[in-house]
Design a protein around this motif. Structure first.
Motif, PDB file in Angstrom:
ATOM      1  N   GLN A 143     -63.439 -11.937 -92.695  1.00  0.00           N
ATOM      2  CA  GLN A 143     -62.478 -11.708 -93.935  1.00  0.00           C
ATOM      3  C   GLN A 143     -62.976 -12.514 -95.285  1.00  0.00           C
ATOM      4  OE1 GLN A 143     -58.710 -12.816 -92.007  1.00  0.00           O
ATOM      5  NE2 GLN A 143     -58.075 -10.594 -92.161  1.00  0.00           N
ATOM      6  N   LEU A 144     -63.375 -13.444 -95.005  1.00  0.00           N
ATOM      7  CA  LEU A 144     -63.886 -14.281 -96.147  1.00  0.00           C
ATOM      8  C   LEU A 144     -64.970 -13.758 -96.907  1.00  0.00           C
ATOM      9  CD1 LEU A 144     -63.250 -18.208 -94.813  1.00  0.00           C
ATOM     10  CD2 LEU A 144     -61.885 -16.895 -96.198  1.00  0.00           C
ATOM     11  N   PHE A 145     -66.165 -13.275 -96.140  1.00  0.00           N
ATOM     12  CA  PHE A 145     -67.350 -13.122 -96.689  1.00  0.00           C
ATOM     13  C   PHE A 145     -67.835 -11.649 -96.283  1.00  0.00           C
ATOM     14  CE2 PHE A 145     -67.287 -17.594 -95.730  1.00  0.00           C
ATOM     15  CZ  PHE A 145     -67.625 -18.108 -97.033  1.00  0.00           C
ATOM     16  N   GLY A 146     -66.994 -10.930 -95.642  1.00  0.00           N
ATOM     17  CA  GLY A 146     -67.485  -9.392 -95.120  1.00  0.00           C
ATOM     18  C   GLY A 146     -67.292  -8.474 -96.450  1.00  0.00           C
ATOM     19  N   ARG A 147     -68.262  -7.546 -96.231  1.00  0.00           N
ATOM     20  CA  ARG A 147     -68.631  -6.623 -97.339  1.00  0.00           C
ATOM     21  C   ARG A 147     -67.710  -5.259 -96.951  1.00  0.00           C
ATOM     22  NH1 ARG A 147     -73.804  -8.025 -97.327  1.00  0.00           N
ATOM     23  NH2 ARG A 147     -73.741  -7.381 -94.981  1.00  0.00           N
ATOM     24  N   PRO A 148     -67.652  -4.288 -97.565  1.00  0.00           N
ATOM     25  CA  PRO A 148     -66.904  -3.052 -97.301  1.00  0.00           C
ATOM     26  C   PRO A 148     -67.546  -2.216 -96.128  1.00  0.00           C
ATOM     27  CG  PRO A 148     -67.061  -3.219 -99.770  1.00  0.00           C
ATOM     28  CD  PRO A 148     -68.001  -4.176 -99.244  1.00  0.00           C
ATOM     29  N   TRP A 149     -68.893  -2.535 -95.859  1.00  0.00           N
ATOM     30  CA  TRP A 149     -69.494  -1.977 -95.072  1.00  0.00           C
ATOM     31  C   TRP A 149     -69.757  -2.500 -93.641  1.00  0.00           C
ATOM     32  CZ3 TRP A 149     -71.552  -3.270 -99.750  1.00  0.00           C
ATOM     33  CH2 TRP A 149     -72.507  -4.331 -99.922  1.00  0.00           C
ATOM     34  N   ASP A 150     -69.258  -3.635 -93.723  1.00  0.00           N
ATOM     35  CA  ASP A 150     -69.456  -4.569 -92.340  1.00  0.00           C
ATOM     36  C   ASP A 150     -68.184  -4.162 -91.480  1.00  0.00           C
ATOM     37  OD1 ASP A 150     -71.477  -6.180 -93.333  1.00  0.00           O
ATOM     38  OD2 ASP A 150     -70.274  -7.475 -94.422  1.00  0.00           O
ATOM     39  N   ARG A 151     -68.573  -4.211 -90.175  1.00  0.00           N
ATOM     40  CA  ARG A 151     -67.639  -3.841 -89.196  1.00  0.00           C
ATOM     41  C   ARG A 151     -67.029  -4.789 -88.145  1.00  0.00           C
ATOM     42  NH1 ARG A 151     -67.546  -0.781 -92.482  1.00  0.00           N
ATOM     43  NH2 ARG A 151     -68.074   1.722 -92.280  1.00  0.00           N
ATOM     44  N   LEU A 152     -65.947  -4.862 -87.675  1.00  0.00           N
ATOM     45  CA  LEU A 152     -65.392  -5.878 -86.834  1.00  0.00           C
ATOM     46  C   LEU A 152     -64.852  -4.857 -85.461  1.00  0.00           C
ATOM     47  CD1 LEU A 152     -64.559  -8.761 -86.115  1.00  0.00           C
ATOM     48  CD2 LEU A 152     -62.389  -8.425 -87.245  1.00  0.00           C
ATOM     49  N   TYR A 153     -65.215  -5.411 -84.381  1.00  0.00           N
ATOM     50  CA  TYR A 153     -64.978  -4.608 -83.038  1.00  0.00           C
ATOM     51  C   TYR A 153     -64.251  -5.572 -81.984  1.00  0.00           C
ATOM     52  CZ  TYR A 153     -68.721  -1.802 -85.111  1.00  0.00           C
ATOM     53  OH  TYR A 153     -69.583  -1.029 -85.620  1.00  0.00           O
ATOM     54  N   HIS A 154     -63.478  -4.824 -80.909  1.00  0.00           N
ATOM     55  CA  HIS A 154     -63.146  -5.516 -79.850  1.00  0.00           C
ATOM     56  C   HIS A 154     -63.380  -4.521 -78.933  1.00  0.00           C
ATOM     57  CE1 HIS A 154     -61.072  -7.941 -77.052  1.00  0.00           C
ATOM     58  NE2 HIS A 154     -60.285  -7.015 -76.736  1.00  0.00           N
ATOM     59  N   VAL A 155     -63.897  -4.815 -77.883  1.00  0.00           N
ATOM     60  CA  VAL A 155     -64.416  -4.066 -76.417  1.00  0.00           C
ATOM     61  C   VAL A 155     -63.455  -3.963 -75.438  1.00  0.00           C
ATOM     62  CG1 VAL A 155     -65.833  -5.547 -75.386  1.00  0.00           C
ATOM     63  CG2 VAL A 155     -66.458  -3.230 -75.136  1.00  0.00           C
ATOM     64  N   LEU A 156     -62.939  -2.665 -75.355  1.00  0.00           N
ATOM     65  CA  LEU A 156     -62.100  -2.617 -74.221  1.00  0.00           C
ATOM     66  C   LEU A 156     -62.512  -1.988 -73.025  1.00  0.00           C
ATOM     67  CD1 LEU A 156     -59.295  -0.975 -76.579  1.00  0.00           C
ATOM     68  CD2 LEU A 156     -59.628  -3.323 -76.001  1.00  0.00           C
ATOM     69  N   VAL A 157     -62.303  -2.720 -71.859  1.00  0.00           N
ATOM     70  CA  VAL A 157     -62.991  -2.273 -70.470  1.00  0.00           C
ATOM     71  C   VAL A 157     -61.584  -2.223 -69.582  1.00  0.00           C
ATOM     72  CG1 VAL A 157     -64.547  -2.992 -68.754  1.00  0.00           C
ATOM     73  CG2 VAL A 157     -65.107  -3.715 -71.078  1.00  0.00           C
ATOM     74  N   SER A 158     -62.047  -1.140 -68.639  1.00  0.00           N
ATOM     75  CA  SER A 158     -60.992  -0.957 -67.635  1.00  0.00           C
ATOM     76  C   SER A 158     -60.763  -2.321 -66.866  1.00  0.00           C
ATOM     77  CB  SER A 158     -61.617   0.101 -66.578  1.00  0.00           C
ATOM     78  OG  SER A 158     -61.834   1.450 -67.141  1.00  0.00           O
TER      79      SER A 158
END
Length: 384
Positions: A143-158
């Motif tokens: 949030q502090l340094f990310g650019r518009p093209w950067d991505r943030l994920y959370h992996v969801l597993v059964s």
């Protein structure tokens, strides 16, 4: 012209469950279109490092994953594993107390800040592994340094496959793996039933909006909060000398040349004559505000006439005429009259809530009256 391809940089935080690395990679390389990493970095503890090296380099699970899915070379090596260290250079075994949390926050934030400097790279950051605070710091750093093209994920597993020491990704051919239920019973699971989904998380990007100066995480958060607080109260104040305008937020004030020259002089007091340049914010400080006699001298007029030349660009004789008219400088009474007219022009055009920050105000200090503009110095833009 062919669009330049990003360098895809995958960044993980991990604890004792290295599965999140292959699970996230599986989700990214099997999506349409697939995303393959050019660089991989895993931020962890010494305990996490041991678990990662055991799974990927000793048991060679990573090699099996690459081979099974025909993935191009994935640059995960022992050098990709970054272990958080304390002030003595000792690797943290775990993150258990306040000091450990602070070290983790500073390490993760500094790393993301550094990686975000490369505009040719795109960061893919996964929150899924490590202690919860590590995921928090990773998301906050983005949030502090990310650019518009950067991505943030959370992996969801059964649920039945989550954190299972035998499950690292969904194989193409079904496998039977064992799992222990909450009551202790051992059961068998078919990997065909496993689901791995990658949730892309939206986040607020402050990096292009705020010029950060702090180094530690807490400093950066405090700095960001102050900038947001100020931004909600104070707009950007932009002077365009050639256009003879002052823009306050979305409002434009047209000024006659002599008024714009004097108003700009008061603004330059904040940007060029701050008594405390190391301070990021003015807040209630008015120590740079001059008394009118400071602005009434011939020397002050000579300085202001430099902006007058820019206002009358292409007509340098106008500044000479001004200095000829006021040979000893602009008189104090004339300055007071100009300030009144400047403030009226501003009041007629801009939102009332901005007036305290944008008009020229007077303050009596130790028997002397000082004049100045209350807007933050970082909100001032002078276009010459």
């Amino acid at each position: 012209m062919k669009e330049e391809k990003f360098k895809e940089v995958f960044i993980f935080v991990a604890g004792a469950t290295p599965q999140i690395i292959t699970e996230t990679l599986y989700a990214l390389v099997t999506k349409e279109p697939p995303v393959y990493p050019d660089e991989i970095f895993v931020i962890t503890t010494s305990t996490g490092k041991k678990a990662i090296e055991d799974a990927f380099f000793e048991r060679r699970i990573f090699e099996e994953f690459k081979k099974e899915y025909g993935i191009p070379e994935i640059p995960l090596t022992k050098d990709s594993i970054l272990v958080i260290k304390n002030a003595f250079g000792e690797e943290l075994q775990d993150i258990r107390d306040k000091e450990d949390n602070t070290l983790a926050g500073n390490f993760i934030t500094s790393f993301i800040r550094d990686k975000a400097k490369d505009t040719r790279s795109r960061l893919h950051c996964s929150l899924a592994g490590g202690r919860k605070t590590m995921g928090f710091y990773l998301g906050s750093a983005l949030q502090l340094f990310g650019r518009p093209w950067d991505r943030l994920y959370h992996v969801l597993v059964s649920q039945e496959f989550e954190s299972n020491p035998e499950f690292f990704y969904k194989p193409k051919l079904n496998k039977i793996i064992k799992a222990r239920r909450s009551d202790g019973e051992i059961i068998e699971l078919n990997t065909d039933n496993a689901k791995i989904e990658l949730a892309e998380l939206p986040f607020i990007r402050l990096g292009s909006k705020i010029e950060f100066h702090g180094k530690e995480f807490e400093e950066l958060v405090e700095e960001g909060q102050k900038e947001i607080d100020i931004a909600m109260l104070q707009p950007v104040l932009q002077v365009n000398l050639r256009e003879r305008t002052v823009m306050v937020g979305s409002h434009t004030v047209e000024m006659i040349p002599v008024h714009l020259m004097i108003y700009t002089a008061f603004l330059r007091q904040k940007t060029e004559h701050c008594k405390y340049p190391e301070r990021l914010y003015c807040l209630e400080c008015i120590d740079c505000f001059p008394v009118l006699i400071d602005f009434s001298s011939r020397q002050a007029l000579e300085k202001m006439a430099e902006d007058y030349k820019k206002i009358y660009w292409g007509q340098p004789f106008k500044a000479e005429d001004l200095k000829e008219k006021w040979r000893d400088g602009i008189g104090i009474e004339s300055l007071r009259q100009y300030i009144t007219k400047i403030n009226k022009a501003i009041k007629d055009e801009i939102d009332e809530r901005y007036l305290p920050f944008c008009q020229i105000s007077s303050f009596k200090i130790y028997g002397a009256t000082r004049y100045g503009i209350r807007i933050e110095k970082t909100k001032i833009k002078i276009n010459e």
